[in-house]
Write a protein that holds these residues in place. Structure first.
Motif, mmCIF file in Angstrom:
data_model
loop_
_atom_site.group_PDB
_atom_site.id
_atom_site.type_symbol
_atom_site.label_atom_id
_atom_site.label_comp_id
_atom_site.label_asym_id
_atom_site.label_seq_id
_atom_site.Cartn_x
_atom_site.Cartn_y
_atom_site.Cartn_z
ATOM 1 N N LEU A 214 8.457 6.204 7.967
ATOM 2 C CA LEU A 214 8.830 7.394 8.727
ATOM 3 C C LEU A 214 9.023 8.618 7.841
ATOM 4 O O LEU A 214 9.012 9.745 8.343
ATOM 5 N N ALA A 215 9.211 8.411 6.542
ATOM 6 C CA ALA A 215 9.368 9.547 5.627
ATOM 7 C C ALA A 215 8.019 10.168 5.283
ATOM 8 O O ALA A 215 7.867 11.390 5.268
ATOM 9 N N THR A 216 7.030 9.336 5.022
ATOM 10 C CA THR A 216 5.698 9.833 4.660
ATOM 11 C C THR A 216 4.746 9.858 5.848
ATOM 12 O O THR A 216 3.649 10.409 5.747
ATOM 13 N N MET A 217 5.145 9.250 6.951
ATOM 14 C CA MET A 217 4.323 9.119 8.154
ATOM 15 C C MET A 217 2.955 8.517 7.816
ATOM 16 O O MET A 217 1.897 9.057 8.155
ATOM 17 N N ALA A 218 3.007 7.364 7.149
ATOM 18 C CA ALA A 218 1.786 6.674 6.738
ATOM 19 C C ALA A 218 1.950 5.172 6.942
ATOM 20 O O ALA A 218 3.058 4.631 6.857
ATOM 21 N N PHE A 219 0.823 4.504 7.213
ATOM 22 C CA PHE A 219 0.821 3.044 7.288
ATOM 23 C C PHE A 219 1.205 2.449 5.933
ATOM 24 O O PHE A 219 0.814 2.957 4.878
ATOM 25 N N THR A 220 1.943 1.345 5.971
ATOM 26 C CA THR A 220 2.298 0.627 4.745
ATOM 27 C C THR A 220 1.812 -0.816 4.750
ATOM 28 O O THR A 220 1.681 -1.420 3.681
ATOM 29 N N ALA A 221 1.547 -1.391 5.917
ATOM 30 C CA ALA A 221 1.121 -2.791 5.977
ATOM 31 C C ALA A 221 0.467 -3.068 7.320
ATOM 32 O O ALA A 221 0.788 -2.430 8.329
ATOM 33 N N PHE A 222 -0.448 -4.028 7.310
ATOM 34 C CA PHE A 222 -1.092 -4.486 8.541
ATOM 35 C C PHE A 222 -1.577 -5.909 8.297
ATOM 36 O O PHE A 222 -2.417 -6.141 7.432
ATOM 37 N N GLN A 223 -1.014 -6.840 9.056
ATOM 38 C CA GLN A 223 -1.351 -8.254 8.909
ATOM 39 C C GLN A 223 -1.506 -8.882 10.281
ATOM 40 O O GLN A 223 -0.715 -8.631 11.186
ATOM 41 N N CYS A 224 -2.532 -9.708 10.437
ATOM 42 C CA CYS A 224 -2.659 -10.554 11.622
ATOM 43 C C CYS A 224 -2.998 -11.961 11.154
ATOM 44 O O CYS A 224 -4.020 -12.172 10.484
ATOM 45 N N ASN A 225 -2.127 -12.895 11.484
ATOM 46 C CA ASN A 225 -2.253 -14.274 11.008
ATOM 47 C C ASN A 225 -2.394 -14.287 9.486
ATOM 48 O O ASN A 225 -1.550 -13.740 8.787
ATOM 49 N N ASP A 226 -3.470 -14.848 8.960
ATOM 50 C CA ASP A 226 -3.617 -14.976 7.509
ATOM 51 C C ASP A 226 -4.342 -13.804 6.868
ATOM 52 O O ASP A 226 -4.589 -13.814 5.665
ATOM 53 N N ARG A 227 -4.660 -12.776 7.647
ATOM 54 C CA ARG A 227 -5.412 -11.642 7.116
ATOM 55 C C ARG A 227 -4.493 -10.452 6.852
ATOM 56 O O ARG A 227 -3.740 -10.029 7.726
ATOM 57 N N HIS A 228 -4.589 -9.898 5.644
ATOM 58 C CA HIS A 228 -3.884 -8.678 5.270
ATOM 59 C C HIS A 228 -4.935 -7.580 5.100
ATOM 60 O O HIS A 228 -5.842 -7.706 4.271
ATOM 61 N N PHE A 229 -4.799 -6.501 5.860
ATOM 62 C CA PHE A 229 -5.819 -5.458 5.871
ATOM 63 C C PHE A 229 -5.396 -4.266 5.008
ATOM 64 O O PHE A 229 -4.209 -3.941 4.904
ATOM 65 N N ASP A 230 -6.388 -3.619 4.416
ATOM 66 C CA ASP A 230 -6.161 -2.432 3.595
ATOM 67 C C ASP A 230 -5.833 -1.253 4.514
ATOM 68 O O ASP A 230 -6.633 -0.888 5.380
ATOM 69 N N VAL A 231 -4.654 -0.665 4.326
ATOM 70 C CA VAL A 231 -4.232 0.446 5.187
ATOM 71 C C VAL A 231 -4.391 1.799 4.502
ATOM 72 O O VAL A 231 -4.018 2.828 5.079
ATOM 73 N N SER A 232 -4.946 1.822 3.296
ATOM 74 C CA SER A 232 -4.979 3.063 2.519
ATOM 75 C C SER A 232 -5.821 4.144 3.184
ATOM 76 O O SER A 232 -5.600 5.336 2.942
ATOM 77 N N ARG A 233 -6.786 3.747 4.015
ATOM 78 C CA ARG A 233 -7.639 4.740 4.679
ATOM 79 C C ARG A 233 -7.323 4.901 6.165
ATOM 80 O O ARG A 233 -8.024 5.638 6.871
ATOM 81 N N LEU A 234 -6.283 4.239 6.639
ATOM 82 C CA LEU A 234 -5.914 4.369 8.046
ATOM 83 C C LEU A 234 -5.064 5.620 8.245
ATOM 84 O O LEU A 234 -4.123 5.869 7.488
ATOM 85 N N GLU A 235 -5.379 6.380 9.259
ATOM 86 C CA GLU A 235 -4.639 7.596 9.558
ATOM 87 C C GLU A 235 -4.066 7.517 10.971
ATOM 88 O O GLU A 235 -4.724 7.020 11.882
ATOM 89 N N PRO A 236 -2.859 8.027 11.167
ATOM 90 C CA PRO A 236 -2.301 8.077 12.517
ATOM 91 C C PRO A 236 -2.754 9.331 13.254
ATOM 92 O O PRO A 236 -3.247 10.286 12.649
ATOM 93 N N MET A 237 -2.581 9.325 14.533
ATOM 94 C CA MET A 237 -2.782 10.516 15.349
ATOM 95 C C MET A 237 -1.595 11.458 15.119
ATOM 96 O O MET A 237 -0.445 11.021 15.125
#
Length: 283
Positions: A214-237
């Motif tokens: 909430l301070a930087t308004m950026a993704f820090t993690a995204f995981q579903c089951n055994d997969r961890h996804f790279d969030v460095s290029r994900l942007e919010p609306m």
């Protein structure tokens, strides 16, 4: 606090741990803004289906319950292609710090046909609706299971800001519809096969974790089951801050039908946690 059952690994401060065996825990349907008349609601918002409790009773095997108990929160679309069902929980945040949502979920089409129906659920997803002193921020993620009956099996995010519309004639109310099927982008490396099982009445539960700062308004993690996804290029609306929404921390879950059959999203439990002391440790 008492240990939370299941695979959850929350941040130090648990904001809420919703177990739907206790009821809907503050989750409700999403309705569009209106002024003077319900007819002023944007058309896209006028038929979003609300959440309900379910014990997952099916015609062939009886009551299955949830992953960790008896009841889950169920979002059920209409039996209409592209129909949406949406649930929302609204709180505010005490500190602009890292937050994390974890949940156990599964999705299925209505078992109204004696066939696999693997591609009948269009998408299921999660989003935050946040605001600080400067901007409103809406990180969107969805699992696009199928489009128009054809399997896709890919995670997507959405950062395109939709058009705002004036509601009523006072100049005080606006609305925007952000759950349309357009504007979604593929998460890099976001292909994932989720366990569906062989028939429409068998449910396998999945673990989902999304982190956001909430301070930087950026993704820090995204995981579903055994997969961890790279969030460095994900942007919010993002959009300018709006009146009356200070420190808003809303969480939204949604399901979308792919064909003219009801799509169901079941959520066993939801844990929203934070690291309230993180700001004091920032350099």
């Amino acid at each position: 606090m008492t240990a939370i059952p299941g695979p959850f690994r929350p941040l130090p401060d648990v904001l809420y741990a919703d177990d739907f065996d206790r009821g809907l825990e503050g989750w409700t349907g999403l309705i569009g803004n209106y002024e003077h008349s319900l007819d002023s609601i944007l058309p896209e918002y006028q038929d979003l289906r609300p959440p309900m409790l379910s014990n997952a009773t099916t015609w062939d095997t009886g009551t299955g319950g949830s992953a960790l108990g008896t009841y889950s929160m169920k979002l059920a679309t209409r039996a209409r292609r592209h129909s949406l069902a949406v649930g929302i929980k609204r709180i505010t945040y005490p500190v602009a710090c890292p937050i994390q949502v974890e949940l156990l979920f599964t999705f299925k089409p209505e078992a109204s046909a004696l066939r696999l129906s693997l591609a009948d659920v269009g998408a299921v997803g999660v989003l935050f609706d946040l605001q600080n002193d400067h901007q409103r921020v809406m990180p969107h993620l969805r699992y696009l299971n199928a489009r128009d009956g054809e399997l896709v099996n890919r995670w997507q995010y959405k950062c395109q800001t939709p058009t705002f519309h004036d509601i009523g004639d006072s100049g005080e109310t606006v609305s925007h519809f952000h759950l349309s099927d357009d504007g979604w982008q593929d998460v890099p490396g976001g292909e994932q096969q989720l366990c569906y099982n062989e028939i429409a009445t068998k449910q396998n539960w999945h673990y989902l974790r999304v982190g956001f700062d909430l301070a930087t308004m950026a993704f820090t993690a995204f995981q579903c089951n055994d997969r961890h996804f790279d969030v460095s290029r994900l942007e919010p609306m993002t959009m300018p801050a709006m009146p009356n929404l200070w420190c808003m921390l809303n969480l939204v879950l949604f399901a979308r039908a792919s064909v003219d059959r009801r799509a169901f999203l079941y959520t066993d439990s939801v844990v929203l946690s934070a690291d309230l002391s993180a700001e004091a440790r920032r350099p």
